[in-house]
Design a protein around this motif. Sequence first.
Motif, PDB file in Angstrom:
ATOM      1  N   ARG A 116       4.939   4.582   1.406  1.00 32.50           N
ATOM      2  CA  ARG A 116       6.008   5.017   2.302  1.00 32.50           C
ATOM      3  C   ARG A 116       7.190   5.508   1.469  1.00 32.50           C
ATOM      4  O   ARG A 116       7.884   4.718   0.840  1.00 32.50           O
ATOM      5  CB  ARG A 116       6.451   3.882   3.233  1.00 32.50           C
ATOM      6  CG  ARG A 116       5.429   3.557   4.311  1.00 32.50           C
ATOM      7  CD  ARG A 116       6.022   2.651   5.379  1.00 32.50           C
ATOM      8  NE  ARG A 116       5.172   2.621   6.552  1.00 32.50           N
ATOM      9  CZ  ARG A 116       5.565   2.281   7.772  1.00 32.50           C
ATOM     10  NH1 ARG A 116       6.827   1.921   7.968  1.00 32.50           N
ATOM     11  NH2 ARG A 116       4.726   2.280   8.782  1.00 32.50           N
ATOM     12  N   PHE A 155      10.702  12.201   4.578  1.00 32.78           N
ATOM     13  CA  PHE A 155       9.851  11.014   4.463  1.00 32.78           C
ATOM     14  C   PHE A 155       8.376  11.363   4.655  1.00 32.78           C
ATOM     15  O   PHE A 155       8.038  12.375   5.270  1.00 32.78           O
ATOM     16  CB  PHE A 155      10.294   9.917   5.445  1.00 32.78           C
ATOM     17  CG  PHE A 155       9.914  10.158   6.889  1.00 32.78           C
ATOM     18  CD1 PHE A 155       8.731   9.652   7.413  1.00 32.78           C
ATOM     19  CD2 PHE A 155      10.758  10.871   7.729  1.00 32.78           C
ATOM     20  CE1 PHE A 155       8.388   9.857   8.741  1.00 32.78           C
ATOM     21  CE2 PHE A 155      10.427  11.084   9.052  1.00 32.78           C
ATOM     22  CZ  PHE A 155       9.230  10.574   9.569  1.00 32.78           C
ATOM     23  N   GLU A 156       7.551  10.520   4.115  1.00 35.77           N
ATOM     24  CA  GLU A 156       6.093  10.707   4.199  1.00 35.77           C
ATOM     25  C   GLU A 156       5.440   9.336   4.236  1.00 35.77           C
ATOM     26  O   GLU A 156       5.942   8.373   3.644  1.00 35.77           O
ATOM     27  CB  GLU A 156       5.584  11.518   3.006  1.00 35.77           C
ATOM     28  CG  GLU A 156       4.215  12.130   3.206  1.00 35.77           C
ATOM     29  CD  GLU A 156       4.205  13.373   4.090  1.00 35.77           C
ATOM     30  OE1 GLU A 156       3.125  13.893   4.393  1.00 35.77           O
ATOM     31  OE2 GLU A 156       5.312  13.833   4.494  1.00 35.77           O
ATOM     32  N   MET A 157       4.289   9.241   4.928  1.00 32.13           N
ATOM     33  CA  MET A 157       3.585   7.978   5.103  1.00 32.13           C
ATOM     34  C   MET A 157       2.084   8.199   4.907  1.00 32.13           C
ATOM     35  O   MET A 157       1.552   9.240   5.288  1.00 32.13           O
ATOM     36  CB  MET A 157       3.819   7.420   6.511  1.00 32.13           C
ATOM     37  CG  MET A 157       5.265   7.383   6.956  1.00 32.13           C
ATOM     38  SD  MET A 157       5.453   7.196   8.758  1.00 32.13           S
ATOM     39  CE  MET A 157       4.758   5.554   9.006  1.00 32.13           C
ATOM     40  N   VAL A 188       3.737   8.120  13.016  1.00 36.81           N
ATOM     41  CA  VAL A 188       4.952   8.794  12.553  1.00 36.81           C
ATOM     42  C   VAL A 188       6.033   8.707  13.625  1.00 36.81           C
ATOM     43  O   VAL A 188       7.205   8.412  13.342  1.00 36.81           O
ATOM     44  CB  VAL A 188       4.668  10.263  12.186  1.00 36.81           C
ATOM     45  CG1 VAL A 188       5.958  10.987  11.801  1.00 36.81           C
ATOM     46  CG2 VAL A 188       3.663  10.344  11.043  1.00 36.81           C
ATOM     47  N   LYS A 244       6.259  15.262  -2.169  1.00 37.07           N
ATOM     48  CA  LYS A 244       6.117  14.046  -1.380  1.00 37.07           C
ATOM     49  C   LYS A 244       4.650  13.822  -0.996  1.00 37.07           C
ATOM     50  O   LYS A 244       4.205  12.682  -0.904  1.00 37.07           O
ATOM     51  CB  LYS A 244       7.018  14.080  -0.148  1.00 37.07           C
ATOM     52  CG  LYS A 244       6.652  15.047   0.958  1.00 37.07           C
ATOM     53  CD  LYS A 244       7.615  14.851   2.132  1.00 37.07           C
ATOM     54  CE  LYS A 244       7.322  15.782   3.291  1.00 37.07           C
ATOM     55  NZ  LYS A 244       8.254  15.533   4.417  1.00 37.07           N
ATOM     56  N   HIS A 278      -2.282  11.484   5.480  1.00 39.77           N
ATOM     57  CA  HIS A 278      -0.851  11.229   5.420  1.00 39.77           C
ATOM     58  C   HIS A 278      -0.093  12.234   6.272  1.00 39.77           C
ATOM     59  O   HIS A 278      -0.612  13.293   6.642  1.00 39.77           O
ATOM     60  CB  HIS A 278      -0.335  11.266   3.977  1.00 39.77           C
ATOM     61  CG  HIS A 278      -0.593  12.553   3.254  1.00 39.77           C
ATOM     62  ND1 HIS A 278      -1.829  12.879   2.719  1.00 39.77           N
ATOM     63  CD2 HIS A 278       0.225  13.600   2.964  1.00 39.77           C
ATOM     64  CE1 HIS A 278      -1.751  14.060   2.123  1.00 39.77           C
ATOM     65  NE2 HIS A 278      -0.525  14.521   2.273  1.00 39.77           N
ATOM     66  N   GLY A 336       7.498  18.433  11.448  1.00 35.75           N
ATOM     67  CA  GLY A 336       6.639  17.538  10.689  1.00 35.75           C
ATOM     68  C   GLY A 336       5.183  17.776  11.044  1.00 35.75           C
ATOM     69  O   GLY A 336       4.866  18.597  11.918  1.00 35.75           O
ATOM     70  N   PHE A 357      10.790   7.964   1.082  1.00 40.83           N
ATOM     71  CA  PHE A 357      11.847   8.738   1.705  1.00 40.83           C
ATOM     72  C   PHE A 357      12.899   9.076   0.651  1.00 40.83           C
ATOM     73  O   PHE A 357      12.981   8.455  -0.407  1.00 40.83           O
ATOM     74  CB  PHE A 357      12.493   7.985   2.876  1.00 40.83           C
ATOM     75  CG  PHE A 357      13.643   7.078   2.491  1.00 40.83           C
ATOM     76  CD1 PHE A 357      14.955   7.497   2.635  1.00 40.83           C
ATOM     77  CD2 PHE A 357      13.412   5.807   1.975  1.00 40.83           C
ATOM     78  CE1 PHE A 357      16.020   6.676   2.287  1.00 40.83           C
ATOM     79  CE2 PHE A 357      14.468   4.971   1.634  1.00 40.83           C
ATOM     80  CZ  PHE A 357      15.779   5.400   1.787  1.00 40.83           C
ATOM     81  N   GLY A 369       4.299  13.153   7.816  1.00 36.10           N
ATOM     82  CA  GLY A 369       5.717  12.833   7.753  1.00 36.10           C
ATOM     83  C   GLY A 369       6.557  13.844   8.485  1.00 36.10           C
ATOM     84  O   GLY A 369       6.066  14.625   9.304  1.00 36.10           O
TER      85      GLY A 369
END
Length: 605
Positions: free
Chosen positions: A212, A238-240, A248, A202, A531, A489, A214, A533
């Motif tokens: 974005r 999930f990761e952003m 987050v 991810k 980043h 996270g 998931f 998540g």
Amino acid sequence: MHTYRSHTCGALTAANVGETVRLSGWVHRKRDHGGVLFVDLRDHYGMTQIVADEDSPALEVLDRLRVESVVTIDGEVKQRAEGTVNSNLSTGEIEVFARSITVQSRADELPLPVAGEQEYPEEIRLKYRFLDLRRETMHRNIVLRSQVISSLRRRMTDQGFLEYQTPILTASSPEGARDFLVPSRLHAGKFYALPQAPQMFKQMLMVSGFDRYFQIAPCFRDEDLRADRSLEFYQLDFEMSYVTQEDVFQALEPVLAGVFEEFSNGFSVTPAGTFPRIPYAECMLKYGSDKPDLRNPLIISDVTDHFKQSGFGLFEKIVVGGGKVRVIPAPNTADKSRKFFDDMNNWARGEGFAGLGYVTRKGGEFGGPIAKNHGTEGMEKLYNELGLGPDDGLFFAAGKEKDAAKLAGAARTRVGELLDLIEQGCFKFCWIVDFPMFEYDEELKKVDFSHNPFSMPQCEMDALESMDPLDILAWQYDIVCNGYELSSGAIRNHRPDIMYKAFEIAGYSQEEVDANFSGMINAFKFGAPPHGGSAPGIDRIVMLLAGEQAIREVIAFPMNQKGEDLMMQAPTVVSPKQLRELHIRTIEPPKADPAKQVRTDNIGD
């Protein structure tokens, strides 16, 4: 008419009276009322009462059938007689008079009952899981799980997240729990690993420009099982990109609060945007755990300074040696006998601790050895500082800081339960933040990572170069609900130079980092966005919403505590031919010497 059904067993109402219908399902219960047989017919959707009397051709067939046989019934919908309406069923106003019956499948004698909610041994429930899942509570739990996952997906896509799949067969990682290994037939002597989490993939999706991500991700960890842990589990992964820790939080809080509100069955839920943020150090002090149950109002306090020069020699010795003294209030316990306090001390010893000291107080009068040795004046000062009343007791946990915190945390939970202080009917969330980046490993006598080695240290390279490693905090966070950790996270360390430095402090060379994490470190060398998540656990979320105490109650086909699938008989021995194809051979564990075995047949005589 359809071959098997015109309606489901949960669909018929008074509006259908007079209609000819066809239903199929399992014979749930039978009740013989002297020439009239009442049968509850069950399918996935509900239950309908079937009636067969001497005028019904179905009477003789139904009478001979065992419960859980599968039948198709043709009949006429009739209004139930006054006084016989069942308000607990959606079909409770009607019944179906059976005109004909087709037996689709006959059931043998059952190893466990389906009707009712009787407690049954787990071994039998798991061996016959297909029957266990027919029971109302289990069936409802698995339906709830599906609904929760659908809701999570919808809420994530509504926020602009896109669902991507990551590999199941991947490389083994030297970090984390023990991997499940899969031998390769095509590459002799080499193994794949099942993913403990899609962590590196991810992150590389973020490096690849997907903003974005998931997925409802399957994860596998070869570790000891317990009530809230399984060898295989699912998480909302999930990761952003281009986010801070706060971003987050703002993304995840509405998802979790929304799902819990949707399925809470009337329980109150901490509103999104108001989840408390509790620093790790504060959390360990006040709650004795990094998974605090905020439904419990009891707060732990540090009273070490009160015992630096005390008449209570045991505590004074602990404090002089660098230890801590933590206390847990026991409010309004003036009516409790000495046995209540002694039982708590015995409980602590049973949990492997040296003991749990206590002070009693009734009408302002102190009691117990600690109060006697510390003196009335000293106890008054301590109680005033803590804001305790004349009828409040106090428990003491003393020892090395980690040991005192652990005992105090466990005692806080037990006292809260015994005194009925745990708030009911609510889901209380919080974030645990500011985890230490490093810790000192007493066994290895070295500094090591305390949480996630791929997290970004707060203050980044400046912290690594100028601070004591044990004082460095990381952008790491956990989300906790009612004492259960739902996810961990972090804001990730996306810079190779900072990563090399962090691993250097933990005793790893650059060559070791390149060898063990080559995929991710190489990706970061070609431009990586900031980043972060998280990954809330699906099983624990559903467990909480279903009001269960073990995740096995919300997993369709779980393993037992030994990691065995009793229904499918896994794990199993494979054939020599399969082993040869995989270029591996098994090694039998050494057999115990009978002469050295301890006899257990006379224990308890």
